[in-house]
Design a protein around this motif. Structure first.
Motif, PDB file in Angstrom:
ATOM      1  N   ALA A  57      51.749  28.370 -44.847  1.00  0.00           N
ATOM      2  CA  ALA A  57      52.826  27.452 -44.461  1.00  0.00           C
ATOM      3  C   ALA A  57      53.280  26.647 -45.675  1.00  0.00           C
ATOM      4  O   ALA A  57      52.467  26.065 -46.377  1.00  0.00           O
ATOM      5  CB  ALA A  57      52.366  26.528 -43.350  1.00  0.00           C
ATOM      6  N   GLU A  58      54.565  26.648 -45.905  1.00  0.00           N
ATOM      7  CA  GLU A  58      55.144  25.868 -46.991  1.00  0.00           C
ATOM      8  C   GLU A  58      55.598  24.512 -46.462  1.00  0.00           C
ATOM      9  O   GLU A  58      55.468  23.500 -47.133  1.00  0.00           O
ATOM     10  CB  GLU A  58      56.338  26.619 -47.583  1.00  0.00           C
ATOM     11  N   PHE A  66      58.747  22.026 -36.464  1.00  0.00           N
ATOM     12  CA  PHE A  66      59.182  23.184 -37.245  1.00  0.00           C
ATOM     13  C   PHE A  66      58.140  23.523 -38.299  1.00  0.00           C
ATOM     14  O   PHE A  66      57.575  22.639 -38.944  1.00  0.00           O
ATOM     15  CB  PHE A  66      60.526  22.886 -37.933  1.00  0.00           C
ATOM     16  N   ILE A  67      57.891  24.817 -38.456  1.00  0.00           N
ATOM     17  CA  ILE A  67      56.975  25.331 -39.484  1.00  0.00           C
ATOM     18  C   ILE A  67      57.675  26.477 -40.197  1.00  0.00           C
ATOM     19  O   ILE A  67      58.329  27.302 -39.555  1.00  0.00           O
ATOM     20  CB  ILE A  67      55.660  25.867 -38.864  1.00  0.00           C
ATOM     21  N   GLU A  68      57.506  26.532 -41.515  1.00  0.00           N
ATOM     22  CA  GLU A  68      58.069  27.647 -42.279  1.00  0.00           C
ATOM     23  C   GLU A  68      57.082  28.049 -43.357  1.00  0.00           C
ATOM     24  O   GLU A  68      56.536  27.205 -44.068  1.00  0.00           O
ATOM     25  CB  GLU A  68      59.396  27.232 -42.918  1.00  0.00           C
ATOM     26  N   SER A  69      56.839  29.348 -43.458  1.00  0.00           N
ATOM     27  CA  SER A  69      55.949  29.846 -44.503  1.00  0.00           C
ATOM     28  C   SER A  69      56.772  30.164 -45.748  1.00  0.00           C
ATOM     29  O   SER A  69      58.004  30.200 -45.710  1.00  0.00           O
ATOM     30  CB  SER A  69      55.220  31.113 -44.038  1.00  0.00           C
ATOM     31  N   ARG A  70      56.071  30.419 -46.792  1.00  0.00           N
ATOM     32  CA  ARG A  70      56.722  30.948 -47.997  1.00  0.00           C
ATOM     33  C   ARG A  70      56.958  32.439 -47.756  1.00  0.00           C
ATOM     34  O   ARG A  70      56.427  33.009 -46.819  1.00  0.00           O
ATOM     35  CB  ARG A  70      55.795  30.803 -49.204  1.00  0.00           C
ATOM     36  N   TRP A  71      57.732  33.056 -48.625  1.00  0.00           N
ATOM     37  CA  TRP A  71      57.787  34.516 -48.615  1.00  0.00           C
ATOM     38  C   TRP A  71      56.429  34.960 -49.153  1.00  0.00           C
ATOM     39  O   TRP A  71      55.969  34.472 -50.186  1.00  0.00           O
ATOM     40  CB  TRP A  71      58.907  35.027 -49.516  1.00  0.00           C
ATOM     41  N   PHE A  72      55.758  35.850 -48.448  1.00  0.00           N
ATOM     42  CA  PHE A  72      54.434  36.261 -48.880  1.00  0.00           C
ATOM     43  C   PHE A  72      54.227  37.747 -48.638  1.00  0.00           C
ATOM     44  O   PHE A  72      54.882  38.368 -47.815  1.00  0.00           O
ATOM     45  CB  PHE A  72      53.337  35.436 -48.203  1.00  0.00           C
ATOM     46  N   ASP A  73      53.289  38.294 -49.410  1.00  0.00           N
ATOM     47  CA  ASP A  73      52.913  39.701 -49.290  1.00  0.00           C
ATOM     48  C   ASP A  73      51.971  39.808 -48.094  1.00  0.00           C
ATOM     49  O   ASP A  73      50.934  39.150 -48.061  1.00  0.00           O
ATOM     50  CB  ASP A  73      52.215  40.152 -50.565  1.00  0.00           C
ATOM     51  N   HIS A  74      52.344  40.606 -47.108  1.00  0.00           N
ATOM     52  CA  HIS A  74      51.540  40.663 -45.884  1.00  0.00           C
ATOM     53  C   HIS A  74      50.153  41.231 -46.098  1.00  0.00           C
ATOM     54  O   HIS A  74      49.221  40.916 -45.363  1.00  0.00           O
ATOM     55  CB  HIS A  74      52.270  41.427 -44.779  1.00  0.00           C
ATOM     56  N   SER A  75      49.967  42.057 -47.121  1.00  0.00           N
ATOM     57  CA  SER A  75      48.644  42.657 -47.327  1.00  0.00           C
ATOM     58  C   SER A  75      47.650  41.669 -47.920  1.00  0.00           C
ATOM     59  O   SER A  75      46.462  41.737 -47.619  1.00  0.00           O
ATOM     60  CB  SER A  75      48.752  43.900 -48.207  1.00  0.00           C
ATOM     61  N   SER A  76      48.119  40.732 -48.744  1.00  0.00           N
ATOM     62  CA  SER A  76      47.209  39.768 -49.366  1.00  0.00           C
ATOM     63  C   SER A  76      47.281  38.392 -48.716  1.00  0.00           C
ATOM     64  O   SER A  76      46.355  37.595 -48.844  1.00  0.00           O
ATOM     65  CB  SER A  76      47.521  39.632 -50.859  1.00  0.00           C
TER      66      SER A  76
END
Length: 182
Positions: A57-58, A66-76
């Motif tokens: 979560a960013e 409201f919650i927003e994540s960063r763009w992230f690699d789903h595998s890691s």
């Protein structure tokens, strides 16, 4: 003039039209669940669950639900510096809205960008990941766990025709019983 300003100023200060939520709504395909908990607590609990599920979560805006994540690699599960393109790099956003009294509607989207097009606003490029995507499965499991932990909407039975309050409904006829002769 001063009297008008003295009356209007407290009203303007009490009203805070600013919100930290984005100007757009969740995608129609986003997963939604109704749970028996306040929007503030639902936001807090979902942020905790996202953290344990390696969804970084960013932003967590408790007051605005409201919650927003960063763009992230789903595998890691780690934020990425790569351009967000393809289903490997995703972002999760969640909205907690008031539902019926004492309940919240949690709406969570997991998005990716299938392509880059500088002529379009970034939001218009976002699409919901397929239901079998690993992060979509984590989100689904997290919402199911919250539903089990806090309870969902009350189950309402269909109205019984002809039954009075406090009276047992008539039993349904059995299909296997032979019909009475005429």
């Amino acid at each position: 003039m001063r009297a008008t300003l003295a009356v209007a100023l407290p009203g303007l200060l009490a009203c805070q039209p600013a919100t930290t939520r984005p100007t757009f709504a969740p995608l129609p395909e986003a997963e939604t669940v109704e749970i028996r908990i306040s929007p503030l607590d639902a936001t807090k609990r979902l942020a905790e669950v996202m953290q344990t599920e390696s969804i970084p979560a960013e932003r967590v805006e408790l007051r605005d639900g409201f919650i927003e994540s960063r763009w992230f690699d789903h595998s890691s599960g780690k934020p990425t510096a790569h351009r967000p393109m393809g289903t490997r790099i995703v972002r999760v956003r969640a909205w907690a809205d008031p539902g019926r009294p004492g309940y919240s509607l949690l709406t969570v989207e997991t998005v990716y960008r299938p392509l880059a097009d500088p002529s379009l606003p970034p939001r218009e490029l976002e699409r919901e990941v397929p239901k079998d995507h690993p992060v979509a499965a984590k989100v689904h499991a997290a919402l199911e766990d919250m539903l089990k932990g806090y309870g969902g909407p009350p189950v309402t039975a269909p109205a019984q025709q002809g039954a009075r309050p406090g009276e047992e409904p008539a039993p349904e006829p059995d299909d296997e019983t032979p019909a009475e002769p005429d």
